[in-house]
Structure formats: C-alpha cells, structure tokens
Design an enzyme around this catalytic site. Structure first.
Site, PDB file in Angstrom:
ATOM      1  N   ARG A 214       0.844  -1.205   0.000  1.00 22.41           N
ATOM      2  CA  ARG A 214       0.000   0.000   0.000  1.00 22.41           C
ATOM      3  C   ARG A 214       0.878   1.255   0.000  1.00 22.41           C
ATOM      4  O   ARG A 214       0.550   2.253  -0.638  1.00 22.41           O
ATOM      5  CB  ARG A 214      -0.924  -0.011   1.220  1.00 22.41           C
ATOM      6  N   PHE A 230     -11.592  -4.328  -6.565  1.00 19.44           N
ATOM      7  CA  PHE A 230     -11.543  -5.301  -5.458  1.00 19.44           C
ATOM      8  C   PHE A 230     -11.066  -4.559  -4.205  1.00 19.44           C
ATOM      9  O   PHE A 230     -10.087  -4.914  -3.574  1.00 19.44           O
ATOM     10  CB  PHE A 230     -10.609  -6.479  -5.780  1.00 19.44           C
ATOM     11  N   ASP A 252     -16.281  -3.135  -5.479  1.00 11.76           N
ATOM     12  CA  ASP A 252     -16.255  -4.420  -4.775  1.00 11.76           C
ATOM     13  C   ASP A 252     -17.652  -5.014  -4.825  1.00 11.76           C
ATOM     14  O   ASP A 252     -18.642  -4.294  -4.923  1.00 11.76           O
ATOM     15  CB  ASP A 252     -15.807  -4.248  -3.322  1.00 11.76           C
ATOM     16  N   SER A 253     -17.714  -6.343  -4.743  1.00 10.21           N
ATOM     17  CA  SER A 253     -19.018  -7.009  -4.774  1.00 10.21           C
ATOM     18  C   SER A 253     -19.686  -6.996  -3.407  1.00 10.21           C
ATOM     19  O   SER A 253     -20.866  -7.311  -3.291  1.00 10.21           O
ATOM     20  CB  SER A 253     -18.862  -8.452  -5.276  1.00 10.21           C
ATOM     21  N   ASP A 302      -6.658  -5.997  -7.166  1.00  9.60           N
ATOM     22  CA  ASP A 302      -6.279  -6.892  -6.063  1.00  9.60           C
ATOM     23  C   ASP A 302      -7.373  -7.943  -5.858  1.00  9.60           C
ATOM     24  O   ASP A 302      -8.062  -7.947  -4.839  1.00  9.60           O
ATOM     25  CB  ASP A 302      -6.056  -6.069  -4.778  1.00  9.60           C
ATOM     26  N   CYS A 342      -2.966 -13.378  -5.460  1.00  8.55           N
ATOM     27  CA  CYS A 342      -2.680 -14.058  -4.191  1.00  8.55           C
ATOM     28  C   CYS A 342      -2.885 -15.557  -4.325  1.00  8.55           C
ATOM     29  O   CYS A 342      -3.016 -16.262  -3.330  1.00  8.55           O
ATOM     30  CB  CYS A 342      -3.518 -13.471  -3.062  1.00  8.55           C
TER      31      CYS A 342
HETATM   32  N1  SAH Z   1      -7.590  -4.702  -1.848  1.00  9.07           N
HETATM   33  C1  SAH Z   1      -8.223  -5.154  -0.622  1.00  9.07           C
HETATM   34  C2  SAH Z   1      -8.337  -6.650  -0.529  1.00  9.07           C
HETATM   35  C3  SAH Z   1      -9.107  -7.285  -1.649  1.00  9.07           C
HETATM   36  S1  SAH Z   1      -9.685  -8.874  -1.290  1.00  9.07           S
HETATM   37  C4  SAH Z   1      -7.454  -4.587   0.563  1.00  9.07           C
HETATM   38  O1  SAH Z   1      -6.357  -4.073   0.388  1.00  9.07           O
HETATM   39  O2  SAH Z   1      -7.962  -4.668   1.680  1.00  9.07           O
HETATM   40  C5  SAH Z   1     -10.716  -9.202  -2.641  1.00  9.07           C
HETATM   41  C6  SAH Z   1     -12.028  -8.436  -2.661  1.00  9.07           C
HETATM   42  O3  SAH Z   1     -12.668  -8.721  -3.882  1.00  9.07           O
HETATM   43  C7  SAH Z   1     -13.024  -8.803  -1.584  1.00  9.07           C
HETATM   44  O4  SAH Z   1     -13.403  -7.640  -0.894  1.00  9.07           O
HETATM   45  C8  SAH Z   1     -14.235  -9.380  -2.328  1.00  9.07           C
HETATM   46  O5  SAH Z   1     -15.466  -8.954  -1.771  1.00  9.07           O
HETATM   47  C9  SAH Z   1     -14.070  -8.790  -3.694  1.00  9.07           C
HETATM   48  N2  SAH Z   1     -14.564  -9.547  -4.851  1.00  9.07           N
HETATM   49  C10 SAH Z   1     -14.456 -10.870  -5.101  1.00  9.07           C
HETATM   50  N3  SAH Z   1     -14.900 -11.152  -6.340  1.00  9.07           N
HETATM   51  C11 SAH Z   1     -15.308  -9.966  -6.883  1.00  9.07           C
HETATM   52  C12 SAH Z   1     -15.841  -9.589  -8.143  1.00  9.07           C
HETATM   53  N4  SAH Z   1     -16.024 -10.493  -9.122  1.00  9.07           N
HETATM   54  N5  SAH Z   1     -16.121  -8.298  -8.352  1.00  9.07           N
HETATM   55  C13 SAH Z   1     -15.935  -7.383  -7.380  1.00  9.07           C
HETATM   56  N6  SAH Z   1     -15.399  -7.680  -6.185  1.00  9.07           N
HETATM   57  C14 SAH Z   1     -15.092  -8.947  -5.937  1.00  9.07           C
END
Ligand code: SAH
Length: 398
Positions: A214, A230, A252-253, A302, A342
């Site tokens: 970050r 994400f 985000d979803s 991410d 990841c």
């Molecule tokens: N970048 C974040 C961590 C991301 S974890 C941080 O630094 O804290 C992955 C995220 O993707 C989760 O919050 C999950 O809800 C979301 N997610 C999973 N599949 C998704 C999709 N198809 N579209 C949007 N969000 C999604």
C-alpha cells in the site's frame, strides 16, 4: 505428549524431510507403527528406523504429517508451543515497536515453524485460525500462552475456513479468551486508521499482507484519478487519498465492505475527497467503463484467490488476463497498473507472463517499475516455498 506411533518413509523420500520441508505426504509413507490417532504426535523414521523428525498426524489429509521438530530430544508439549510462539512474536519486534502500526501477523503457520496456526494482532485483540486437526488439539495450551505472553483484551477465533474440511473439522468462530471484540475494532497501519470487522470480515478481518505494498502504490497516486478494483474496506483508497489522489473509484461485490470503506475515509479525515463506491462485479464494471470511454491514471487490481487447486490454474490465468487486459485499455497513456495475485499456485513467473499476454492483446507496451511480494510479517521460509503466495507488479502502461 509422547509420540503415540511412528511412520516409516518410502525409500528415497527422506530428502525433503531432512531439508526441513514441513509437509509429509501420505504417498511418502511405507508403513505405520503403533496406532496413532488423527491429530496425534508421531515420529518420522527412515527405512532403517532412524529418527528424522516429529510432527502431528492426520490420516484424512493428503498431508499425513506436518512436522514440528527435527530434534529427537524435543518433546511436543505446552512448553514447545510456548517457545515457538515466543520466537515468532519476537521476530515481529520491529513492527511491535512501530507506533504507526498496531495490526500485523504474529504467527504465519508453516512459515513460522508452527504448521496450521495463524495469529493476527488487531490493536487490543488477537485473532487466531486453527487450520488443521493437529494444531486444533493444542488450542487450549496455545490460547493460554497467548493470553499470558501478550497484553490483549481478548482472543477471538476465526477458524471459518474451507481448508478445515479436508482435515475433518467443522468451521468454528467465537471468543476464546477475554472480551468479545466490538463490531468494529480500530487499528492503525502506517499511521492510517481503519475499522476492522474481526467477527465477520474477510480472512481475519483485514488484508495485512498488503501493508508494505500500500505504501508503494500510494507513491504513484499524487494528482491521479484512481480505480481501486476489489477494494474491500478501502485500505488502498485511504493510502491513495492520503498520497494526493485526485479522485478514487472503489469497486467491490461486497456492500458491507464498501460501507466500511466509506467510513475508513472519514476516519482519516478524507470524507471530503472525490470518491465513489460501486457495488458490483469488477469483470462487468471494467467492461462498462470501457464502453463508456471512462479513463483512469492509475488502476489497482487486487482480486481474491482465483486458483485453489492445480486444475484451476488455467482458468485463473484467463481471469487474471481478462481483468488486466481490460484495465490496460482503461488507462491513459503512461498510466500506472498495480496488479496483484494471491493464488499461491500461480507463480510470480507465470503471473508476469499472463500480464505480458494481456499487454499484447491490449496493444500496449508495458514497463515493470516494481515487483512486489507479501508483507514482512508473512515471511517465506526457504524450506517451504509453498508459503509464497502474494505477488504484484507496478507497471507503466505506455
Ligand atoms: N484490496 C483489498 C483486498 C481485496 S480482497 C485490501 O487491500 O484490503 C478481494 C475483494 O474482492 C473482496 O473484498 C471481495 O469482496 C471482492 N470480490 C471478489 N470477487 C469480486 C468480483 N467479481 N467483483 C468485485 N469484487 C469482488
């Protein structure tokens, strides 16, 4: 606990054990002596019956034994765990001394020589995951020593993970010691403040493994229009805003995650920044932005883990390629792409090849500016390369 049995290795399978790889697969075992129950401590011997290592056994797992010690005189008991945890905690000294950060991983399982055990600190609370039957057996002793060793208001269990199924264990969530955490626990990370939902958030509540990244990403955000795909609870968004981003779109979803993301901006005095919170599927939303001609200066990708098994790697790579290809098309010339994976089964090498494939299809030349990995409290043990899972590239898309 004295070993209740021993396993004998197939001839020629000693090397990884001697090299201190912590996993012993069932296929490497030629015979079992005694009648070890699942979760019991067993000795591992070579063909000649020579002691090699000691660990916990589970006949239901492909990983039949996870190794704890290579010292024949070391007994596996409460003292063993006390000492191993104390060492692991001591390795976080630098983080513990940093007043700007009070949330980090104290025990990173195999990579900290404690197979199956995760311990995270979130300010005054400790959060644990017992991922295997063998470590679950020692829960009482481990919790007692965590309560003893570290000042905390409470220890909470978040063993609601799929991997426990392979061990024949049900998911478990709840307070183990002290007070139950409030619905939101406030933590500090590099001086930024975040609300964490320990009881119901993803993983143990926060993606601690991205802490160092970050900082790296924020360095490119000054005066840029940022797409944080994400976003979860907006950790990258707060860093980006603090780093001077002109505008931030979070996607985000999870509606709950985005709600906390909004609160996290306010918590850092950034509520007045130009920011948007979009609930939806990143794959679809990137396409919508492309159709609309919407452009960004910096995009963070991410995504969650795409590959859980070897057979999913190909599909995972198609997924990575798709979002990266779309993101490249949304970037203005010389825009910055911060892209992560990841999935441990997708190597850094393979990931880079996938990003290359995306750049070819997008018709853009792409430069790598930085190669990123997991934060230092998620170390990779050389004898256990499987522990390396997070990789990232900061790229300039010409
Ligand atoms: N970048 C974040 C961590 C991301 S974890 C941080 O630094 O804290 C992955 C995220 O993707 C989760 O919050 C999950 O809800 C979301 N997610 C999973 N599949 C998704 C999709 N198809 N579209 C949007 N969000 C999604």
């Amino acid at each position: 606990m004295r070993p209740t049995g021993a396993v004998r290795l197939v001839k020629g399978r000693e090397k990884p054990v001697k090299n201190r790889h912590p996993w012993l697969f069932s296929g490497a075992i030629s015979g079992i002596e005694g009648q070890p129950g699942d979760g019991d401590i067993v000795d591992v011997m070579d063909q000649q019956g020579q002691f090699l290592a000691r660990g916990y056994y589970n006949s239901h797992s492909q990983i039949a034994v996870r190794l704890l010690t290579w010292n024949p005189d070391e007994e596996i008991n409460a003292d063993f765990f006390q000492e191993a945890i104390a060492h692991s905690v001591a390795r976080r000294q630098a983080l513990a001394a940093d007043a700007r950060t009070d949330a980090y991983r104290l025990v990173h399982a195999e990579s900290d020589l404690l197979p199956g055990l995760i311990v995270d600190r979130y300010s005054g609370y400790l959060v644990t995951q017992f991922l295997t039957l063998g470590i679950d057996r020692w829960k009482r002793e481990i919790v007692a020593c965590l309560a003893d060793m570290l000042f905390s208001e409470g220890i909470y269990e978040r063993s609601d993970v799929d991997v426990r199924e392979k061990e024949g264990l049900p998911p478990v969530v709840g307070a183990l010691w002290g007070g139950t955490p409030p619905d939101r626990v406030e933590i500090r990370e590099n001086g930024h403040r975040f609300a964490v939902d320990i009881k119901a958030g993803q993983k143990t509540g926060f993606y601690l493994d991205q802490r160092d990244n970050r900082v790296r990403v924020a360095a490119y955000c000054g005066n840029r229009e940022v797409l944080n795909a994400f976003s979860y609870t907006g950790a990258f968004a707060v860093y980006a805003a603090a780093g001077g981003a002109k505008r931030i779109v979070n996607v985000d979803s999870s509606a709950e995650a985005l709600e906390i993301a909004r609160d996290n901006m306010a918590l850092n005095g950034l509520a007045d920044r130009d920011s948007e919170y979009v609930i939806g599927d990143v794959f679809a939303i990137l396409r919508r932005y492309r159709e609309r001609g919407q452009r960004f200066d910096l995009i963070i990708l991410d995504p969650p883990k795409f590959a859980y098994t070897r057979s999913q790697v190909e599909a995972a790579c198609r997924g990575y390629k798709d979002i990266n290809w779309l993101a490249m098309q949304l970037l203005r010339p010389n825009g910055i792409l911060c892209t992560f994976s990841c999935s441990g089964l997708v190597s850094a090498d393979l990931f880079q090849k996938v990003i290359f494939g995306a750049s070819v299809d997008a018709g853009r030349d792409v430069q790598i500016l930085e190669k990123l990995s997991q934060a230092t409290d998620h170390p990779v043990l050389l004898s256990f390369p499987e522990g390396e899972y997070l990789k990232g590239l900061i790229c300039r898309v010409l």
